[in-house]
Enzyme design. Structure first.
Site, PDB file in Angstrom:
ATOM      1  N   LYS A  86      57.188  73.199  20.501  1.00  0.00           N
ATOM      2  CA  LYS A  86      58.031  72.142  21.075  1.00  0.00           C
ATOM      3  C   LYS A  86      59.461  72.599  21.335  1.00  0.00           C
ATOM      4  CE  LYS A  86      54.908  68.863  21.103  1.00  0.00           C
ATOM      5  NZ  LYS A  86      54.418  68.298  22.379  1.00  0.00           N
ATOM      6  N   GLU A 108      59.712  60.559  22.399  1.00  0.00           N
ATOM      7  CA  GLU A 108      58.538  59.998  21.747  1.00  0.00           C
ATOM      8  C   GLU A 108      57.875  61.132  20.973  1.00  0.00           C
ATOM      9  OE1 GLU A 108      56.632  62.583  24.282  1.00  0.00           O
ATOM     10  OE2 GLU A 108      58.301  61.276  24.778  1.00  0.00           O
ATOM     11  N   SER A 376      49.834  76.618  18.060  1.00  0.00           N
ATOM     12  CA  SER A 376      50.954  75.849  18.606  1.00  0.00           C
ATOM     13  C   SER A 376      51.912  75.340  17.537  1.00  0.00           C
ATOM     14  CB  SER A 376      50.430  74.669  19.427  1.00  0.00           C
ATOM     15  OG  SER A 376      49.553  73.873  18.635  1.00  0.00           O
TER      16      SER A 376
END
Length: 409
Positions: A86, A108, A376
Site C-alpha cells: 500500500k 477507506e 503483498s
C-alpha cells in the site's frame, strides 16, 4: 485506459455532478504530475528512502524442495514500510495531494494496511487524515486501528450494510462529495472513477518492474508464472501490468471463503454470481443478486472481501491475459503455516491466498520453471484471526489473563 477512463467495457466515471469538477481537477493534475520528471523523481525518492524500495525477490529453497516442481520465489512487499504494498500508492497520491494544495486526505480501508499507510504518509507530509473502516473489519484488524490513531489519523467506524470495505468506500465517497475543495480522496485500490484505477495501478507497477529486473539478475529469465491475491486488485495490477503481453502467465487468486454459496465468498470470476454492473463510480464485475443489488461477501482476510474488482483486471481476464483461480479459507491457513514454518516468513492472510494458489500449482510445473508469488503484506495484523483459525488455546488464555489483569487495575 482510453480518454474516458475505460478498459474495454469496464471503468469510466459514474459520479454525481457535484464531484465532476473535483474529478476533472484530479485527472488534469495527475496527467501534469506524471509528465513532470521532477515529480516522478520525488515519488521514486520517497519510495526508496521512506519506504525502503526495492523490495527483495526471495528464493524459497525449502518449499521448492518440499513441494517439488517449479522453483518458488517471493516478491517481498511485506518488507515495505508499514508492511504492505500500500505504501507505493499512498506515497504517489500523498505527494499529488500536496502538489494540488490539498490539506486533508480521506481513505477507506478493509484490512487496515491502506489506512496505516495513509496515516503514515499524512504524518510525513503534514496532512490531516480521516480513515473510514467497516466496524466488522475494525474488530478483525484492531492492531492497525491502534497504529492509525497513534499516527494522528481519525478512524471512523462504518456500521451500515455488512460493515466491511464496500461500506467504508461508500462513506468515504459521501465525505469527498462535501469536502472536495480541500480534500483528496486517497483511494487504496485500483477501483473507482477515472483516473483512480490507472493512477493506483501505475504507482503500484513498481512491483512488477522490479521483478522484471530481479528475475533476470537472479535466474536469467522472466518467471513462467506470477501469482497475486485479488481483492480490489492493486497488488495484482502492480505485479501483473509490466508483464502483460509477455510469455509470463499471470494468475490471480480470489477469496474462495467458506463455500461457493452467496455471501460465503468474495469471488468475482470463479462464480456465476457476478456480472457487469455500475456502482461506486465505475463499471466492473460485481457480485449481485437477481435484482442487481450488491451481495454480502466473506473472506478470512479483511482485505479481499470487496464486492467488485478493478476494471483493469476485469478487462484483462476477459481478454484472456490473466487467469483467475481461488483459494478457500482452509487452504489459506494451510498455506500460511507452510510458508511460516518452512521459510520463516509470516505472510498476511491476503497474501496467503496467493501462496495457496502458487503452491497448489507449483508441483505441476517442471524444475526448470520459475514462479513468483507476490507477498503483498505481512501477517502481524492478522494475529487474532490466525490464532482463532488455529484454535490456539494458549493465546486465548493469554488474552483472558491480560484483560483480567487490566480490569483489576
Amino acid at each position: 485506459m482510453n480518454d474516458e477512463g475505460r478498459f474495454g467495457q469496464y471503468g469510466g466515471s459514474f459520479i454525481p455532478e457535484i464531484l465532476y469538477s473535483s474529478q476533472q481537477q484530479l485527472l488534469k493534475a495527475y496527467r501534469e504530475a506524471m509528465a513532470d520528471t521532477s515529480f516522478v523523481q520525488q515519488v521514486k525518492s520517497e519510495m526508496q528512502h521512506f519506504s525502503g524500495r526495492p523490495t527483495p525477490l526471495t528464493y524459497c529453497a525449502n518449499l521448492t524442495q518440499k513441494i517439488g516442481g517449479a522453483q518458488i520465489y517471493l516478491k517481498r512487499e511485506d518488507l515495505n514500510h508499514s508492511g504492505a504494498h500500500k505504501m507505493n500508492n499512498v506515497i504517489g497520491q500523498g505527494l499529488l495531494a500536496k502538489r494540488m494544495g490539498k490539506t486533508r486526505v480521506i481513505a477507506e480501508t478493509g484490512a487496515g494496511q491502506h489506512g496505516v499507510a495513509s496515516a503514515l504518509v499524512a504524518a510525513r507530509l503534514g496532512l490531516e487524515c480521516v480513515v473510514y473502516m467497516g466496524a466488522h473489519d475494525i474488530e478483525r484488524q484492531y492492531p492497525n486501528v491502534f497504529w492509525m490513531k497513534q499516527l494522528g489519523a481519525t478512524v471512523i467506524p462504518v456500521s451500515t450494510g455488512a460493515a466491511t470495505l464496500k461500506d467504508a468506500l461508500d462513506e468515504a465517497l459521501r465525505d469527498w462529495s462535501s469536502s472536495y475543495e480541500d480534500t483528496h480522496y486517497l483511494i487504496g485500490t485500483s477501483c473507482g472513477c477515472a483516473p483512480y484505477p490507472e493512477m493506483v495501478a501505475g504507482f503500484q507497477s513498481v512491483i512488477g518492474e522490479e521483478v522484471k529486473e530481479q528475475s533476470i539478475q537472479q535466474f536469467g529469465k522472466h518467471p513462467e508464472r506470477i501469482y497475486a491475491c485479488v481483492g480490489g486488485g492493486s497488488n495484482a495490477c502492480g505485479i501483473f501490468l509490466p508483464f502483460v503481453d509477455t510469455q509470463t502467465e499471470l494468475v490471480g487468486v480470489e477469496a474462495g471463503g467458506r463455500s461457493g454459496n452467496p455471501g460465503e465468498h468474495a469471488m468475482r470470476f470463479n462464480t456465476d454470481q457476478a456480472r457487469f454492473g455500475i456502482a461506486q463510480g465505475f463499471a466492473t464485475r460485481f457480485l449481485q443478486d437477481d435484482e442487481g443489488q450488491l451481495q454480502p461477501t466473506h473472506s478470512i482476510s479483511a482485505g479481499l472481501d470487496y464486492v467488485g474488482v478493478s476494471p483493469i483486471l476485469a478487462d484483462l481476464e476477459e481478454q484472456g491475459k490473466v487467469r483467475m483461480t481461488s483459494a478457500n479459507d482452509i487452504e489459506v491457513i494451510e498455506a500460511f503455516k507452510l510458508l511460516t514454518r518452512h521459510e520463516g516468513i509470516i505472510p498476511a492472510l491476503e497474501s496467503s491466498h496467493a501462496v495457496a494458489g502458487g503452491l497448489k500449482e507449483a508441483a505441476t510445473m517442471s524444475p526448470d520453471e520459475h514462479l513468483v508469488i507476490n507477498i503483498s503484506g505481512r501477517g502481524d495484523k492478522d494475529i487474532f484471526n490466525i490464532a482463532k483459525a488455529l484454535k490456539d488455546e494458549p493465546f486465548n488464555e493469554f488474552l483472558h489473563s491480560y484483560l483480567k489483569e487490566e480490569a483489576s487495575q
